[in-house]
Design a protein around this motif. Structure first.
Motif, PDB file in Angstrom:
ATOM      1  N   UNK A 163       0.845  -1.197   0.000  1.00 41.22           N
ATOM      2  CA  UNK A 163       0.000   0.000   0.000  1.00 41.22           C
ATOM      3  C   UNK A 163       0.880   1.247   0.000  1.00 41.22           C
ATOM      4  N   UNK A 164       1.919   1.234   0.821  1.00 43.83           N
ATOM      5  CA  UNK A 164       2.835   2.379   0.884  1.00 43.83           C
ATOM      6  C   UNK A 164       3.520   2.601  -0.464  1.00 43.83           C
ATOM      7  N   UNK A 191      -4.313   4.762  -2.336  1.00 46.77           N
ATOM      8  CA  UNK A 191      -3.285   4.368  -1.367  1.00 46.77           C
ATOM      9  C   UNK A 191      -3.218   5.363  -0.214  1.00 46.77           C
ATOM     10  N   UNK A 192      -3.252   6.658  -0.525  1.00 42.92           N
ATOM     11  CA  UNK A 192      -3.212   7.679   0.530  1.00 42.92           C
ATOM     12  C   UNK A 192      -4.461   7.579   1.394  1.00 42.92           C
ATOM     13  N   UNK A 193      -5.619   7.346   0.778  1.00 44.28           N
ATOM     14  CA  UNK A 193      -6.849   7.164   1.555  1.00 44.28           C
ATOM     15  C   UNK A 193      -6.725   5.960   2.484  1.00 44.28           C
ATOM     16  N   UNK A 194      -6.195   4.862   1.967  1.00 44.76           N
ATOM     17  CA  UNK A 194      -6.046   3.648   2.777  1.00 44.76           C
ATOM     18  C   UNK A 194      -5.086   3.873   3.942  1.00 44.76           C
ATOM     19  N   UNK A 195      -3.959   4.529   3.683  1.00 45.85           N
ATOM     20  CA  UNK A 195      -2.997   4.812   4.754  1.00 45.85           C
ATOM     21  C   UNK A 195      -3.611   5.731   5.809  1.00 45.85           C
ATOM     22  N   UNK A 196      -4.304   6.775   5.362  1.00 46.51           N
ATOM     23  CA  UNK A 196      -4.936   7.710   6.301  1.00 46.51           C
ATOM     24  C   UNK A 196      -5.972   6.995   7.162  1.00 46.51           C
ATOM     25  N   UNK A 218       6.012   7.589   2.960  1.00 48.30           N
ATOM     26  CA  UNK A 218       5.280   7.707   1.700  1.00 48.30           C
ATOM     27  C   UNK A 218       4.268   8.856   1.715  1.00 48.30           C
ATOM     28  N   UNK A 219       3.701   9.139   2.878  1.00 52.14           N
ATOM     29  CA  UNK A 219       2.752  10.253   2.960  1.00 52.14           C
ATOM     30  C   UNK A 219       3.451  11.591   2.772  1.00 52.14           C
ATOM     31  N   UNK A 220       4.657  11.719   3.317  1.00 52.67           N
ATOM     32  CA  UNK A 220       5.433  12.955   3.127  1.00 52.67           C
ATOM     33  C   UNK A 220       5.715  13.142   1.633  1.00 52.67           C
ATOM     34  N   UNK A 221       6.059  12.063   0.941  1.00 47.79           N
ATOM     35  CA  UNK A 221       6.283  12.152  -0.509  1.00 47.79           C
ATOM     36  C   UNK A 221       5.037  12.656  -1.223  1.00 47.79           C
ATOM     37  N   UNK A 273      -4.903  14.756  -3.289  1.00 50.91           N
ATOM     38  CA  UNK A 273      -3.957  13.778  -2.745  1.00 50.91           C
ATOM     39  C   UNK A 273      -2.961  14.487  -1.829  1.00 50.91           C
ATOM     40  N   UNK A 274      -2.417  15.598  -2.299  1.00 49.26           N
ATOM     41  CA  UNK A 274      -1.439  16.350  -1.500  1.00 49.26           C
ATOM     42  C   UNK A 274      -2.054  16.817  -0.188  1.00 49.26           C
ATOM     43  N   UNK A 275      -3.271  17.319  -0.247  1.00 50.31           N
ATOM     44  CA  UNK A 275      -3.925  17.818   0.969  1.00 50.31           C
ATOM     45  C   UNK A 275      -4.222  16.695   1.954  1.00 50.31           C
ATOM     46  N   UNK A 276      -4.721  15.555   1.457  1.00 48.94           N
ATOM     47  CA  UNK A 276      -5.019  14.428   2.344  1.00 48.94           C
ATOM     48  C   UNK A 276      -3.726  13.905   2.987  1.00 48.94           C
ATOM     49  N   UNK A 277      -2.675  13.814   2.198  1.00 41.35           N
ATOM     50  CA  UNK A 277      -1.387  13.351   2.724  1.00 41.35           C
ATOM     51  C   UNK A 277      -0.876  14.323   3.786  1.00 41.35           C
ATOM     52  N   UNK A 278      -0.932  15.615   3.482  1.00 40.62           N
ATOM     53  CA  UNK A 278      -0.464  16.617   4.437  1.00 40.62           C
ATOM     54  C   UNK A 278      -1.292  16.572   5.721  1.00 40.62           C
ATOM     55  N   UNK A 279      -2.601  16.506   5.605  1.00 42.04           N
ATOM     56  CA  UNK A 279      -3.467  16.456   6.791  1.00 42.04           C
ATOM     57  C   UNK A 279      -3.150  15.241   7.653  1.00 42.04           C
ATOM     58  N   UNK A 280      -2.866  14.118   7.006  1.00 38.02           N
ATOM     59  CA  UNK A 280      -2.554  12.891   7.750  1.00 38.02           C
ATOM     60  C   UNK A 280      -1.202  13.003   8.440  1.00 38.02           C
ATOM     61  N   UNK A 281      -0.200  13.507   7.725  1.00 41.39           N
ATOM     62  CA  UNK A 281       1.127  13.702   8.332  1.00 41.39           C
ATOM     63  C   UNK A 281       1.027  14.689   9.491  1.00 41.39           C
ATOM     64  N   UNK A 282       0.267  15.743   9.301  1.00 38.36           N
ATOM     65  CA  UNK A 282       0.091  16.751  10.356  1.00 38.36           C
ATOM     66  C   UNK A 282      -0.560  16.126  11.588  1.00 38.36           C
ATOM     67  N   UNK A 283      -1.574  15.298  11.388  1.00 38.87           N
ATOM     68  CA  UNK A 283      -2.251  14.632  12.516  1.00 38.87           C
ATOM     69  C   UNK A 283      -1.291  13.682  13.240  1.00 38.87           C
TER      70      UNK A 283
END
Length: 102
Positions: free
Chosen positions: A29-30, A44-49, A65-68, A77-87
């Motif tokens: 997934x990553x 993939x980003x949705x699944x990781x989040x 992978x989320x930082x990438x 995708x960028x926003x969801x990844x950033x929100x998840x990394x931030x959380x």
């Protein structure tokens, strides 16, 4: 009564099965988080989040992978990844920062 305890037990077993499946497939997934396809990266980003939010995985295995994906060309995708990394950072800062300093 008995019906609600059965439902609770069923939900717990189902949750355990899903968690186990996600953990086994986490490396794949990553890897898909940086796939050429926008739809695949998004899924993939949705699944990781989702897995992080529900405690199904160790968030530290998902941060790289989320930082990438934070710089993804697709804003959603960028926003969801950033929100998840931030959380993750807000909840686990003492563990996240040293991983990236190493």
């Amino acid at each position: 009564g008995s019906s609600s305890s059965f439902t609770s037990m069923h939900d717990t077993i189902e949750s355990g099965i899903i968690t186990n499946a996600v953990q086994k497939r986490l490396p794949r997934i990553a890897a898909l988080a940086v796939a050429p396809s926008d739809a695949v990266r998004n899924a993939a980003v949705q699944a990781l989040a989702h897995a992080i939010r529900h405690g199904a995985v160790n968030p530290m295995h998902c941060v790289a992978p989320l930082v990438c994906c934070c710089g993804d060309k697709v804003d959603v995708i960028a926003e969801r990844a950033f929100d998840t990394v931030h959380a993750v950072y807000n909840k686990y800062a003492p563990y996240v920062v040293p991983r990236f300093i190493e």
